[in-house]
Enzyme design. Structure first.
Site, PDB file in Angstrom:
ATOM      1  N   HIS A 129      56.499  23.971  -4.294  1.00  0.00           N
ATOM      2  CA  HIS A 129      57.176  23.970  -3.001  1.00  0.00           C
ATOM      3  C   HIS A 129      58.117  22.769  -2.950  1.00  0.00           C
ATOM      4  CE1 HIS A 129      54.181  26.695  -0.901  1.00  0.00           C
ATOM      5  NE2 HIS A 129      53.460  26.291  -1.933  1.00  0.00           N
ATOM      6  N   ASP A 184      61.276  30.147   0.926  1.00  0.00           N
ATOM      7  CA  ASP A 184      59.931  30.579   1.284  1.00  0.00           C
ATOM      8  C   ASP A 184      60.030  31.528   2.476  1.00  0.00           C
ATOM      9  OD1 ASP A 184      56.839  29.279   0.744  1.00  0.00           O
ATOM     10  OD2 ASP A 184      57.138  30.530   2.522  1.00  0.00           O
ATOM     11  N   ILE A 185      59.240  32.601   2.443  1.00  0.00           N
ATOM     12  CA  ILE A 185      59.278  33.620   3.488  1.00  0.00           C
ATOM     13  C   ILE A 185      58.693  33.091   4.807  1.00  0.00           C
ATOM     14  CG2 ILE A 185      57.020  34.702   3.092  1.00  0.00           C
ATOM     15  CD1 ILE A 185      58.459  37.409   3.083  1.00  0.00           C
ATOM     16  N   ASN A 206      50.145  23.644  -5.126  1.00  0.00           N
ATOM     17  CA  ASN A 206      48.776  23.895  -4.708  1.00  0.00           C
ATOM     18  C   ASN A 206      48.055  24.617  -5.842  1.00  0.00           C
ATOM     19  OD1 ASN A 206      49.266  22.873  -2.090  1.00  0.00           O
ATOM     20  ND2 ASN A 206      50.124  24.835  -1.446  1.00  0.00           N
ATOM     21  N   HIS A 211      53.884  27.806  -8.901  1.00  0.00           N
ATOM     22  CA  HIS A 211      55.120  27.545  -8.158  1.00  0.00           C
ATOM     23  C   HIS A 211      55.035  26.160  -7.539  1.00  0.00           C
ATOM     24  CE1 HIS A 211      52.191  29.512  -5.573  1.00  0.00           C
ATOM     25  NE2 HIS A 211      52.655  28.767  -4.587  1.00  0.00           N
TER      26      HIS A 211
HETATM   27  P1  AMP Z   1      50.803  28.830  -2.022  1.00  0.00           P
HETATM   28  O1  AMP Z   1      50.031  29.106  -0.749  1.00  0.00           O
HETATM   29  O2  AMP Z   1      50.914  27.410  -2.418  1.00  0.00           O
HETATM   30  O3  AMP Z   1      50.326  29.736  -3.140  1.00  0.00           O
HETATM   31  O4  AMP Z   1      52.307  29.254  -1.690  1.00  0.00           O
HETATM   32  C1  AMP Z   1      52.723  30.586  -1.649  1.00  0.00           C
HETATM   33  C2  AMP Z   1      53.947  30.621  -0.823  1.00  0.00           C
HETATM   34  O5  AMP Z   1      54.624  31.837  -1.079  1.00  0.00           O
HETATM   35  C3  AMP Z   1      53.706  30.564   0.692  1.00  0.00           C
HETATM   36  O6  AMP Z   1      54.372  29.438   1.248  1.00  0.00           O
HETATM   37  C4  AMP Z   1      54.286  31.889   1.190  1.00  0.00           C
HETATM   38  O7  AMP Z   1      54.913  31.759   2.448  1.00  0.00           O
HETATM   39  C5  AMP Z   1      55.264  32.242   0.099  1.00  0.00           C
HETATM   40  N1  AMP Z   1      55.565  33.659  -0.079  1.00  0.00           N
HETATM   41  C6  AMP Z   1      54.701  34.691  -0.120  1.00  0.00           C
HETATM   42  N2  AMP Z   1      55.343  35.838  -0.349  1.00  0.00           N
HETATM   43  C7  AMP Z   1      56.658  35.529  -0.466  1.00  0.00           C
HETATM   44  C8  AMP Z   1      57.843  36.288  -0.701  1.00  0.00           C
HETATM   45  N3  AMP Z   1      57.817  37.614  -0.874  1.00  0.00           N
HETATM   46  N4  AMP Z   1      59.031  35.617  -0.742  1.00  0.00           N
HETATM   47  C9  AMP Z   1      59.075  34.273  -0.564  1.00  0.00           C
HETATM   48  N5  AMP Z   1      57.979  33.510  -0.342  1.00  0.00           N
HETATM   49  C10 AMP Z   1      56.800  34.127  -0.291  1.00  0.00           C
END
Ligand code: AMP
Ligand code: ZN
Length: 114
Positions: free
Chosen positions: A102, A30-31, A87, A100
């Site tokens: 987590h 995760d970023i 989520n 996705h």
């Molecule tokens: P959600 O809020 O459950 O939809 O999770 C989306 C997740 O994607 C968040 O934890 C972000 O930090 C992560 N995210 C967004 N863009 C990227 C990216 N380019 N690479 C890796 N993780 C990302």
């Protein structure tokens, strides 16, 4: 899907720290990590949310959990404990519209989540 960041990571059009991949799923760091270990596991197939899953996806979802367990073991945080979170929709905090899961570990995780 156009403009989907996870589809773009899968296609190699956006960078991603891939920690696992197979014909069904990809896992990346995760970023914006919320734990010492925070990975995102998503299917190669674009599905916006959990509400879009059909019976044909049952194997996929089971596979995601097996991949989560493998990653937790491989990265050494399985025994301490970990959490797999999905989520669904804005009220639950979803911000990327490609389903996705987590995988969080490496610290104690409180309950209930916020
Ligand atoms: P959600 O809020 O459950 O939809 O999770 C989306 C997740 O994607 C968040 O934890 C972000 O930090 C992560 N995210 C967004 N863009 C990227 C990216 N380019 N690479 C890796 N993780 C990302
Ligand atoms: Zn997508």
């Amino acid at each position: 899907m156009d403009n989907c960041i996870f589809c773009k990571i899968i296609a190699g059009e956006l960078p991603g720290k891939v920690v696992y991949e197979d014909p069904m799923v990809v896992a990346v760091e995760d970023i914006d990590p919320q734990a010492p270990h925070h990975y995102l596991i998503f299917p190669r197939k674009h599905l916006p949310t959990t509400l879009d899953l059909t019976e044909g996806d049952d194997q996929l979802v089971g596979h995601v959990f097996r991949v989560a367990a493998k990653l937790a073991r491989d990265h050494g945080f399985a025994e301490r404990g970990f959490r797999v979170v999905n989520n669904c929709n804005e009220g639950a905090g979803q911000s990327v519209w490609h389903i996705h899961f987590h995988l969080l570990g490496g610290r104690d995780l409180s309950w209930p989540p916020g």
